[in-house]
Structures are given as C-alpha cells and as structure tokens.
Motif scaffolding. Structure first.
Motif, PDB file in Angstrom:
ATOM      1  N   PRO A 142      26.037   8.114  -2.697  1.00 40.24           N
ATOM      2  CA  PRO A 142      24.747   8.483  -2.094  1.00 40.24           C
ATOM      3  C   PRO A 142      24.150   9.788  -2.628  1.00 40.24           C
ATOM      4  O   PRO A 142      22.936   9.876  -2.827  1.00 40.24           O
ATOM      5  N   ARG A 145      22.530   9.115  -5.874  1.00 39.15           N
ATOM      6  CA  ARG A 145      21.330   8.297  -5.686  1.00 39.15           C
ATOM      7  C   ARG A 145      20.165   9.162  -5.220  1.00 39.15           C
ATOM      8  O   ARG A 145      19.021   8.990  -5.653  1.00 39.15           O
ATOM      9  N   ARG A 171      13.285   7.086  -0.435  1.00 39.93           N
ATOM     10  CA  ARG A 171      14.610   6.584  -0.828  1.00 39.93           C
ATOM     11  C   ARG A 171      15.607   7.733  -0.921  1.00 39.93           C
ATOM     12  O   ARG A 171      16.781   7.583  -0.527  1.00 39.93           O
ATOM     13  N   GLU A 173      15.559  10.456   0.830  1.00 36.69           N
ATOM     14  CA  GLU A 173      15.877  10.862   2.198  1.00 36.69           C
ATOM     15  C   GLU A 173      16.955   9.966   2.801  1.00 36.69           C
ATOM     16  O   GLU A 173      17.901  10.447   3.432  1.00 36.69           O
ATOM     17  N   HIS A 174      16.851   8.666   2.598  1.00 26.02           N
ATOM     18  CA  HIS A 174      17.858   7.744   3.108  1.00 26.02           C
ATOM     19  C   HIS A 174      19.221   8.009   2.468  1.00 26.02           C
ATOM     20  O   HIS A 174      20.255   8.012   3.150  1.00 26.02           O
ATOM     21  N   ALA A 175      19.224   8.216   1.147  1.00 23.10           N
ATOM     22  CA  ALA A 175      20.481   8.474   0.445  1.00 23.10           C
ATOM     23  C   ALA A 175      21.098   9.795   0.888  1.00 23.10           C
ATOM     24  O   ALA A 175      22.326   9.903   1.047  1.00 23.10           O
ATOM     25  N   ARG A 177      20.772  11.254   3.803  1.00 21.07           N
ATOM     26  CA  ARG A 177      21.347  11.080   5.138  1.00 21.07           C
ATOM     27  C   ARG A 177      22.673  10.339   5.068  1.00 21.07           C
ATOM     28  O   ARG A 177      23.621  10.654   5.800  1.00 21.07           O
ATOM     29  N   GLU A 178      22.739   9.361   4.179  1.00 23.95           N
ATOM     30  CA  GLU A 178      23.996   8.630   4.003  1.00 23.95           C
ATOM     31  C   GLU A 178      25.082   9.543   3.460  1.00 23.95           C
ATOM     32  O   GLU A 178      26.256   9.430   3.845  1.00 23.95           O
ATOM     33  N   ALA A 179      24.695  10.456   2.553  1.00 25.61           N
ATOM     34  CA  ALA A 179      25.685  11.388   1.997  1.00 25.61           C
ATOM     35  C   ALA A 179      26.149  12.390   3.045  1.00 25.61           C
ATOM     36  O   ALA A 179      27.277  12.878   2.977  1.00 25.61           O
ATOM     37  N   GLY A 180      25.287  12.721   3.999  1.00 25.14           N
ATOM     38  CA  GLY A 180      25.666  13.657   5.051  1.00 25.14           C
ATOM     39  C   GLY A 180      25.812  15.086   4.586  1.00 25.14           C
ATOM     40  O   GLY A 180      26.581  15.858   5.172  1.00 25.14           O
ATOM     41  N   THR A 185      19.812  17.196   2.111  1.00 27.93           N
ATOM     42  CA  THR A 185      18.742  16.784   3.021  1.00 27.93           C
ATOM     43  C   THR A 185      17.609  17.814   3.032  1.00 27.93           C
ATOM     44  O   THR A 185      16.427  17.463   3.018  1.00 27.93           O
TER      45      THR A 185
END
Length: 406
Positions: A142, A145, A171, A173-175, A177-180, A185
C-alpha cells in the motif's frame, strides 16, 4: 536475520521509527545501522540518517550486494528529502538494477519512484512520464501504491490536469489509509490542498480574482486570449506564442491586455516596458519598434493598433482578452515556489531546479534572508534554506515546467 532486526524492519515499514529504535538503538552491526538510519530519517534527523546509512553500506562488505543496494536506495531517499538534487543518480540506477537482479522488486520499484520524484522536482515531466509508464502499482504494498499515485498526481498538477490529479489523489488516500502510516496520510492531505487553494490570479478589465487549478485549466482551454504571466506565453485558439526570452514584448502585451478593450498611453508603456520615469522622442521611437515586433509575434492571435493617446490590443481569434497572473506578484516568486513545500533546500538544489546559476540563487537567498523572508541553518555545503509555507496559495504555476501546448 535475527528477530530484533525483523521486528525493527516491520516497525519502520509501519511508520513507527521509535518502536524500531527501541529494538536496535544500541547495536552497531550493519543491518542495525541501516535500520537506525532509516528510523532517524523518519524522525527528521537527515544528517544523522545519512551518516548511519553510509556506515551501514561500508559495513556490509562487497559480497553483500543486495544489502548495499538497499542502503544506496535509502541514501537516495534521504538525499531527496533533504533536497540534495545533486546526489549521484547513476548510483541509484545501478542499485535498482542490482535489486531487480536479486528479485527484490519492491525495493527496485521504490528506487524507480525516487528517480521519478527527482525528475518531477526539477520539472522534467516527459522523462518522468517515460519512467512511470511501465510501472504497475497493483502488486506493490500500500505505501508504494500511494507513492505511485502521488507521482501521477504531481505530474498531472504540473500539467494543469486537475481531474486526473484528483482521481490519483483519491487512490493515494485509500492506499495511505490501508498502509496505516500517518506521515503518508498527511502527505496526501497536503497534496489535496493544492487543488483547493488559489493557484493564479485572473485580471479582467482591471479587476482581479483568484482562480483554482481547475479554473485555470478551464480558462486555458476556453476561447479567450490569455496573456499568461505565470509562463510568459500568450495563448488562444489552441495556439501559443512564447515570450519568456523577450521580456519587453511580454510586458507590453500584458499592459495592453490589462487595458483591453481600451488603449494604453505611450508614456505608460514606456514606463512599464523600459522602466523609465521620464521619456523623450528616442524612447517613443524605441517603443514603436518594440510594438512592431510584438505585432509581428502575436499574428494571427491578435493585432495592435495605434490610437490618439497610445496603443490598443485587438483580439483577432478570441472574444475577450484576460491576464493570468501569479498568485503572489513577487520578484522571487519562482524561488518561493520551491521553498513553500516546507522542506530545507540547498542553494545548489535550487539552482538545478530553477535552471539558473548557483551564484544567482545565493544572491537572491541572501536578499530574502536580510528581509526576514527565509532562514538558513548549517554552514558550507551543509547549509540549507527554508521558509514557512505562504498561507492561502498553491504555487503550481510558479514552478518551471512547460505546459503541453508550449
């Protein structure tokens, strides 16, 4: 690789440098030095990070090519973060090839993104596009990405493709958030701000109003004749006339455009174009010559007619005439456009990014420092310059990258 090194590496991948240092802070073996360097970079101590990564590369030895290549990539990322754009890029490419040969595709992709980000910083968008085209972010973790989409957005923003940029940032932003990873972010959120803050100023009939990036994009694709004071180009009907190397002609074009459909007196044109308070017949003769040159340069976009008091611009292929100005009218606007990112820059990196001599950049920085607008820290080659971000403005149009029509 022992359990502490593995745990520290996982902590760094999750954006937890303090957790990584808890495990390896007292160790001086090569893997620990490398991870400590990455941790210090994430904490913002780039000087210490660079020293640690260099020590790790030396400690690994010549037979550990994969580990040394990873250290080179880490050093390149630190150099990019510290805006050391003169860092040897050939070493990064050699490291990327080594990583590919050892099937470390994730770090090889990371090396490629570093190369692209450097090209993006110095405005070489076509080269960045060539390197980006074959990369597929789908199999990447992520965080990478998100990095991919940030690069896509960066290129689109420079080219005034606001919708492409917005989709890429969504896209990203979603990645992220998935990476944490909080820092990632935050980087995406800051990139979104560029799309939602004024990027330029529109001047029509003497009135000014700010424009967002998407509004600038719409204006440049409209039927208006645009005198673009951000790129020093006159645009209209799908054509463009570059005047960046002819400052007198551009100054005249802008003065005439700001007064359109009215005229501008000869005294005003002489004062603005030649920077003279008083004029005589020789200056009027010179003005006639320069107006003739501008008339020839603007064909078939516009004409210039003589009036009783001066000269007036006539739009030949457009319904109206507007001026697109920089959001901050400042002699050192292009310099501020780089410093506004909040990172620390060396004068050599600014020279490379601006395409001008390092001595010219140093004189500008000294002038701004005397006025309290920028500040420096460090000495000699370690000296870096920075300034707090200018509130309320995106600086996309100040950055030295040509638009597709140029």
């Amino acid at each position: 690789m022992d359990s502490l090194i593995t745990a520290a590496a996982r902590a760094l991948a999750a954006g937890d440098p303090l957790g990584a240092l808890d495990r390896i802070a007292l160790r001086d073996d090569a893997p620990a030095l490398a991870l400590r360097g990455i941790a210090m970079a994430q904490l913002g101590d780039l000087v210490r990070a660079k020293a640690l990564v260099k020590s790790a590369a030396r400690a690994f030895g010549p037979k550990e090519a994969l580990a040394r290549a990873r250290c080179v990539v880490a050093e390149a990322e630190i150099a990019l973060a510290s805006r050391d754009l003169g860092w040897p890029v050939k070493a990064l490419e050699a490291a990327r090839i080594t990583l590919e040969a050892h099937s470390d595709r994730v770090n090889a992709a990371h090396a490629r993104y570093l190369q692209i980000r450097r090209l993006l910083l110095i405005g070489r968008l076509d080269e960045a596009d060539v390197l980006l085209a074959p990369l597929d972010p789908a199999p990447l973790p992520p965080a990478l990405r998100a990095a991919h989409e940030l690069v896509v957005a960066g290129i689109a923003i420079r080219r005034l493709q606001s919708q492409t940029a917005r989709h890429a940032l969504t896209r990203a932003e979603h990645a992220a958030r998935e990476a944490g990873i909080p820092a990632l972010t935050a980087e995406v959120e800051n990139a979104f701000l560029v799309l939602d803050t004024p990027a330029a100023c529109l001047i029509v009939h003497g009135e000014e109003r700010p424009l967002l990036l998407e509004e600038v994009e719409a204006l440049l694709s409209s039927t208006s004749l645009v005198v673009d004071a951000c790129r020093y180009v006159v645009r209209g009907a799908g054509m463009s006339v570059p005047l960046a190397t002819r400052p007198v002609l551009f100054t005249l074009a802008r003065a005439l455009a700001e007064a359109w459909p009215g005229d501008v007196s000869r005294e005003t044109l002489i004062r603005r174009a030649f920077r003279l308070k008083l004029s005589d017949e020789s200056h009027r003769a010179r003005l006639r010559v320069e107006v003739g040159r501008l008339r020839a340069a603007l064909k078939p976009l516009a004409g210039i007619i003589a009036t009783q008091h001066g000269f007036a611009l006539v739009a030949l292929v457009s319904s109206d005439v507007v001026v697109l100005a920089q959001p901050v009218e400042e002699k050192y606007a292009a310099l501020f456009a780089f410093l506004v990112d909040g990172e620390s820059w060396s004068s050599s990196a600014l020279s490379l990014a601006l395409g001008t001599s390092q001595r010219t950049v140093q004189r500008s920085l000294d002038t701004l420092a005397a006025a309290g607008k920028v500040q420096s820290f460090g000495h000699g080659r370690a000296r870096r310059w920075m300034t707090p971000p200018m509130p309320g403005f995106a600086t996309t149009l100040l950055l030295p990258a040509p638009l597709p029509s140029d």
